[in-house]
Motif scaffolding. Structure first.
Motif, short mmCIF file in Angstrom:
data_model
loop_
_atom_site.label_atom_id
_atom_site.label_comp_id
_atom_site.label_asym_id
_atom_site.label_seq_id
_atom_site.Cartn_x
_atom_site.Cartn_y
_atom_site.Cartn_z
N VAL A 1 32.94 -18.93 -1.18
CA VAL A 1 31.87 -17.88 -1.24
C VAL A 1 31.97 -17.68 -2.76
O VAL A 1 33.17 -17.24 -3.41
CB VAL A 1 32.45 -16.81 -0.56
CG1 VAL A 1 31.56 -15.67 -0.71
CG2 VAL A 1 32.52 -17.00 0.91
N PHE A 2 30.73 -17.44 -3.40
CA PHE A 2 30.51 -16.86 -4.89
C PHE A 2 29.94 -15.65 -4.56
O PHE A 2 28.90 -15.26 -3.88
CB PHE A 2 29.81 -17.77 -5.48
CG PHE A 2 29.38 -17.29 -6.94
CD1 PHE A 2 30.49 -17.15 -7.83
CD2 PHE A 2 28.35 -16.64 -7.41
CE1 PHE A 2 30.38 -16.59 -8.98
CE2 PHE A 2 28.07 -16.18 -8.63
CZ PHE A 2 29.27 -15.94 -9.33
N ASP A 3 30.64 -14.48 -5.13
CA ASP A 3 30.23 -13.04 -5.11
C ASP A 3 29.83 -12.57 -6.48
O ASP A 3 29.69 -11.28 -6.50
CB ASP A 3 31.07 -12.12 -4.29
CG ASP A 3 32.45 -12.15 -5.02
OD1 ASP A 3 32.49 -12.69 -6.30
OD2 ASP A 3 33.59 -11.69 -4.43
N GLY A 4 29.64 -13.42 -7.24
CA GLY A 4 29.15 -12.74 -8.69
C GLY A 4 30.28 -12.40 -9.63
O GLY A 4 30.15 -12.38 -10.75
N ASP A 5 31.41 -12.60 -9.00
CA ASP A 5 32.69 -12.45 -9.79
C ASP A 5 33.69 -13.59 -10.07
O ASP A 5 34.06 -14.16 -10.97
CB ASP A 5 33.64 -11.70 -9.43
CG ASP A 5 35.10 -11.04 -9.95
OD1 ASP A 5 35.02 -11.06 -11.22
OD2 ASP A 5 35.95 -10.90 -9.36
N ALA A 6 33.82 -14.54 -8.85
CA ALA A 6 34.61 -15.71 -8.71
C ALA A 6 34.10 -16.62 -7.59
O ALA A 6 33.50 -15.85 -6.60
CB ALA A 6 35.94 -15.09 -8.80
N VAL A 7 34.42 -17.88 -7.51
CA VAL A 7 34.28 -18.61 -6.15
C VAL A 7 35.60 -18.18 -5.47
O VAL A 7 36.81 -18.52 -5.78
CB VAL A 7 34.16 -19.92 -6.37
CG1 VAL A 7 34.01 -21.00 -5.11
CG2 VAL A 7 32.81 -20.35 -7.13
N ARG A 8 35.59 -17.78 -4.38
CA ARG A 8 36.86 -17.59 -3.17
C ARG A 8 37.02 -18.46 -2.30
O ARG A 8 35.74 -18.75 -1.57
CB ARG A 8 36.61 -15.86 -2.80
CG ARG A 8 36.52 -15.01 -4.06
CD ARG A 8 36.55 -13.44 -3.62
NE ARG A 8 36.41 -12.59 -4.31
CZ ARG A 8 36.68 -12.29 -5.61
NH1 ARG A 8 37.53 -13.03 -5.99
NH2 ARG A 8 36.04 -11.24 -6.33
N LEU A 9 37.81 -19.08 -2.07
CA LEU A 9 38.19 -20.19 -1.12
C LEU A 9 38.94 -19.29 0.07
O LEU A 9 40.05 -18.60 -0.04
CB LEU A 9 39.04 -21.36 -1.33
CG LEU A 9 38.42 -21.99 -2.61
CD1 LEU A 9 39.11 -23.25 -3.02
CD2 LEU A 9 36.85 -22.44 -2.30
N TRP A 10 38.47 -19.43 1.28
CA TRP A 10 38.82 -18.81 2.35
C TRP A 10 39.23 -19.72 3.28
O TRP A 10 38.64 -20.67 3.71
CB TRP A 10 37.77 -17.61 3.13
CG TRP A 10 37.43 -16.83 2.16
CD1 TRP A 10 36.55 -16.41 1.23
CD2 TRP A 10 38.25 -15.24 2.25
NE1 TRP A 10 36.50 -15.50 0.65
CE2 TRP A 10 37.43 -14.51 1.39
CE3 TRP A 10 39.09 -14.83 2.80
CZ2 TRP A 10 37.71 -13.29 0.89
CZ3 TRP A 10 39.28 -13.41 2.62
CH2 TRP A 10 38.67 -12.77 1.67
N ASP A 11 40.65 -19.51 4.17
CA ASP A 11 41.19 -20.26 5.24
C ASP A 11 40.13 -19.82 6.38
O ASP A 11 40.36 -18.63 6.84
CB ASP A 11 42.51 -20.13 5.57
CG ASP A 11 42.98 -20.87 6.45
OD1 ASP A 11 42.65 -20.90 7.60
OD2 ASP A 11 44.00 -21.55 6.40
#
Length: 73
Positions: A17-27
């Motif tokens: 998920v990219f939210d404008g701040d970083a790409v976050r990887l979710w389990d």
């Protein structure tokens, strides 16, 4: 900040998920954040996993493509 781009890993075990701040990887099984990709890359328009899930490619509005190493999904 609102979500701007979302992509499942090839096996579906990770959601990027990219939210404008970083790409976050979710389990996706545990419903928790597992990894955060941070760099000098803003205005991400799209993101995609490599077939083996070990990299994420992101593109931005300035035409730059970044390849990020990730934990295997």
């Amino acid at each position: 900040m609102p979500v701007q781009s979302v992509e499942y890993s090839p096996r579906g075990s990770t959601l990027a998920v990219f939210d404008g701040d970083a790409v976050r990887l979710w389990d996706t099984a545990e419903h928790k954040l597992t990894y955060r990709l941070v760099g000098n890359h803003w205005n991400v328009r799209t993101l995609a996993f490599s077939p083996d899930g070990t990299q994420v490619a992101t593109t931005s509005s300035d035409g730059v493509v970044y390849l990020w190493k990730t934990p295997a999904s």
